[in-house]
Scaffold this motif. Structure first.
Motif, PDB file in Angstrom:
ATOM      1  N   GLY A  13       0.817  -1.199   0.000  1.00  7.96           N
ATOM      2  CA  GLY A  13       0.000   0.000   0.000  1.00  7.96           C
ATOM      3  C   GLY A  13       0.853   1.252   0.000  1.00  7.96           C
ATOM      4  N   THR A  14       0.238   2.367   0.391  1.00  7.19           N
ATOM      5  CA  THR A  14       0.884   3.680   0.327  1.00  7.19           C
ATOM      6  C   THR A  14       0.633   4.438   1.615  1.00  7.19           C
ATOM      7  OG1 THR A  14       0.444   3.705  -2.060  1.00  7.19           O
ATOM      8  CG2 THR A  14       1.092   5.792  -1.052  1.00  7.19           C
ATOM      9  N   CYS A  15       1.608   5.242   1.994  1.00  5.41           N
ATOM     10  CA  CYS A  15       1.467   6.107   3.162  1.00  5.41           C
ATOM     11  C   CYS A  15       1.822   7.533   2.761  1.00  5.41           C
ATOM     12  CB  CYS A  15       2.369   5.634   4.310  1.00  5.41           C
ATOM     13  SG  CYS A  15       2.298   6.680   5.777  1.00  5.41           S
ATOM     14  N   VAL A  16       0.881   8.466   2.951  1.00  6.04           N
ATOM     15  CA  VAL A  16       1.123   9.887   2.692  1.00  6.04           C
ATOM     16  C   VAL A  16       1.176  10.596   4.032  1.00  6.04           C
ATOM     17  CG1 VAL A  16       0.318  11.955   1.516  1.00  6.04           C
ATOM     18  CG2 VAL A  16      -0.121   9.713   0.510  1.00  6.04           C
ATOM     19  N   THR A  17       2.244  11.354   4.241  1.00  5.38           N
ATOM     20  CA  THR A  17       2.443  12.046   5.519  1.00  5.38           C
ATOM     21  C   THR A  17       2.505  13.548   5.283  1.00  5.38           C
ATOM     22  OG1 THR A  17       3.722  10.154   6.338  1.00  5.38           O
ATOM     23  CG2 THR A  17       3.908  12.225   7.562  1.00  5.38           C
ATOM     24  N   ILE A  18       1.796  14.288   6.116  1.00  3.44           N
ATOM     25  CA  ILE A  18       1.817  15.747   6.078  1.00  3.44           C
ATOM     26  C   ILE A  18       2.359  16.250   7.415  1.00  3.44           C
ATOM     27  CG2 ILE A  18       0.432  17.849   5.935  1.00  3.44           C
ATOM     28  CD1 ILE A  18      -1.521  16.402   4.163  1.00  3.44           C
ATOM     29  N   ASN A  19       3.339  17.129   7.362  1.00  2.00           N
ATOM     30  CA  ASN A  19       3.901  17.757   8.559  1.00  2.00           C
ATOM     31  C   ASN A  19       3.551  19.237   8.559  1.00  2.00           C
ATOM     32  OD1 ASN A  19       5.947  15.851  10.123  1.00  2.00           O
ATOM     33  ND2 ASN A  19       6.071  15.360   7.938  1.00  2.00           N
ATOM     34  N   LEU A  20       2.863  19.685   9.612  1.00  2.00           N
ATOM     35  CA  LEU A  20       2.441  21.075   9.721  1.00  2.00           C
ATOM     36  C   LEU A  20       2.985  21.656  11.028  1.00  2.00           C
ATOM     37  CD1 LEU A  20      -1.317  20.740   8.697  1.00  2.00           C
ATOM     38  CD2 LEU A  20       0.638  21.236   7.227  1.00  2.00           C
ATOM     39  N   PRO A  21       3.307  22.956  11.039  1.00  2.00           N
ATOM     40  CA  PRO A  21       3.764  23.573  12.296  1.00  2.00           C
ATOM     41  C   PRO A  21       2.609  23.748  13.266  1.00  2.00           C
ATOM     42  CG  PRO A  21       3.579  25.220  10.557  1.00  2.00           C
ATOM     43  CD  PRO A  21       3.324  23.877   9.907  1.00  2.00           C
ATOM     44  N   LEU A  22       2.896  23.557  14.546  1.00  2.00           N
ATOM     45  CA  LEU A  22       1.920  23.794  15.613  1.00  2.00           C
ATOM     46  C   LEU A  22       2.238  25.132  16.251  1.00  2.00           C
ATOM     47  CD1 LEU A  22       1.575  20.310  17.375  1.00  2.00           C
ATOM     48  CD2 LEU A  22      -0.243  21.567  16.221  1.00  2.00           C
ATOM     49  N   SER A  23       1.196  25.941  16.470  1.00  2.00           N
ATOM     50  CA  SER A  23       1.407  27.271  17.042  1.00  2.00           C
ATOM     51  C   SER A  23       1.800  27.196  18.499  1.00  2.00           C
ATOM     52  CB  SER A  23       0.134  28.112  16.886  1.00  2.00           C
ATOM     53  OG  SER A  23      -0.965  27.467  17.491  1.00  2.00           O
ATOM     54  N   ALA A  24       1.430  26.162  19.198  1.00  2.00           N
ATOM     55  CA  ALA A  24       1.776  26.033  20.607  1.00  2.00           C
ATOM     56  C   ALA A  24       1.932  24.559  20.956  1.00  2.00           C
ATOM     57  CB  ALA A  24       0.702  26.658  21.483  1.00  2.00           C
TER      58      ALA A  24
END
Length: 357
Positions: A346-357
């Motif tokens: 299968g496939t794995c898509v990862t998203i990394n976003l900044p957290l404000s706190a």
């Protein structure tokens, strides 16, 4: 009128006024030192005269500009009003400062009127030049900050418009696919078509009743994603299983709307549908330090790997390209999306976003 005055005399503007007053006092100290060195008298009297003239001019000009600002956000009155304000400030400061200085030194009131023509001219010239230079310095500084704020606002508006455009592209894309599938089911399986239509109605009601905000809580993103997956499960039946994993502490984290749905669409179209027995989609969220990590995993057919390159090739279709553009628009030009083969297929898509706190 009272609302305008409250805004113009906000704590932030008053802090700017106070900073101007402190720096004006510093300028006056430098002027007094220069006058004392040039032989115009002892430093202490020169400092009293200079400080009195400077602070009175500062109060008149700085308070006056806030009163004249009206409803505009500009830090300085435009046109002739600004020129008149500076002139009035310098004149009032010169007269008032001399009165205070004369009183402190015990000299006759407005003693400068008895100066010789050359001394009076030099005194007035020093006051005017110092007043104009200081006012121009503060005007340039305020204008620079104002323009920086306007540029930031314009950039934010441009980003807002771009995100809205992307959202209008994503929603019709999903609807067209759903309506095409619904057309097939109407002819082949009417009961499932009715169930699918009910799910579509529920999905549209949730979507259209929500605001067109540029961000919404992660819980709302998962709720809309759940509606979409339920809609797809009506069409695919037992060939589609799914899990949504959202920790309670991340429910209120803001994310762009419709961020995950294109990834799930890709997983269904390119991973599960080509597989006879279908498979499972798992969508999860977790915190990794100061980053929010979102994952969309599927047990589908997987992705193609270049034999000469160990890096998986990103899909060039609508879903991933739009998500990449959405991330770049909302968070800047950074590679926040990674596509990889799953450890068990299968496939794995990862998203990394900044957290404000």
């Amino acid at each position: 009128m009272s609302g305008t005055l409250s805004r113009n005399f906000s704590p932030q503007n008053l802090r700017h006024v106070l900073r101007h007053g402190i720096s004006t006092a510093g300028f006056c100290c430098v002027i007094a030192v220069g006058l004392a060195i040039s032989g115009r008298g002892a430093w202490a009297p020169q400092f009293v005269y200079s400080l009195s003239i400077g602070l009175i001019s500062w109060l008149v000009v700085d308070i006056g500009r806030l009163l004249l600002a009206g409803r505009t956000s500009r830090p300085w009155p435009q046109g002739w009003r600004g020129v008149v304000l500076v002139i009035v400030g310098i004149v009032v400061g010169f007269l008032g400062g001399n009165v205070i200085g004369d009183a402190w030194t015990g000299k006759p009131l407005l003693e400068f009127l008895s100066f010789s023509r050359d001394k009076l001219a030099s005194t007035v010239l020093i006051t005017v030049v110092a007043g104009v230079v200081i006012c121009y310095f503060y005007y340039s500084l305020g204008k620079s900050k104002y323009l920086e704020g306007e540029i930031a606002l314009a950039q934010r508006d441009a980003t807002d418009a771009r995100l809205k455009l992307l959202e209008t592209q994503l929603e019709p894309h999903m609807l067209f696919n759903t309506l095409a599938n619904l057309r097939v089911l109407i002819a082949t399986d009417p009961p499932r078509a009715v169930a699918m239509l009910d799910r579509l109605n529920s999905y549209l009601r949730v979507t259209l009743s929500g605001s067109r905000a540029l961000a919404h809580p992660l819980a709302a993103e998962f709720q809309r994603l759940g509606d979409y997956l339920e809609l797809m499960s009506v069409r695919m039946g037992p060939r589609l299983a799914y899990r949504l994993e959202l920790p309670d502490e991340l429910r209120e984290v803001p994310v762009p709307p419709l961020l995950l749905q294109p990834l799930v669409e890709n997983a269904i179209r390119h991973g599960l549908e080509p597989k006879v027995e279908g498979g499972e989609i798992a969508v999860g969220a977790r915190r990794d330090g100061r980053r929010l990590v979102l994952e969309v995993r599927d047990t589908g057919v997987g992705i193609a790997i270049d034999p000469h390159d160990s890096t998986p090739r990103p899909d060039s279709g609508f879903g991933l390209s739009q998500v990449r553009e959405r991330l770049a628009t909302a968070y800047g030009e950074q590679d926040g999306l990674q596509l990889a083969a799953g450890p068990a297929g299968g496939t794995c898509v990862t998203i990394n976003l900044p957290l404000s706190a």
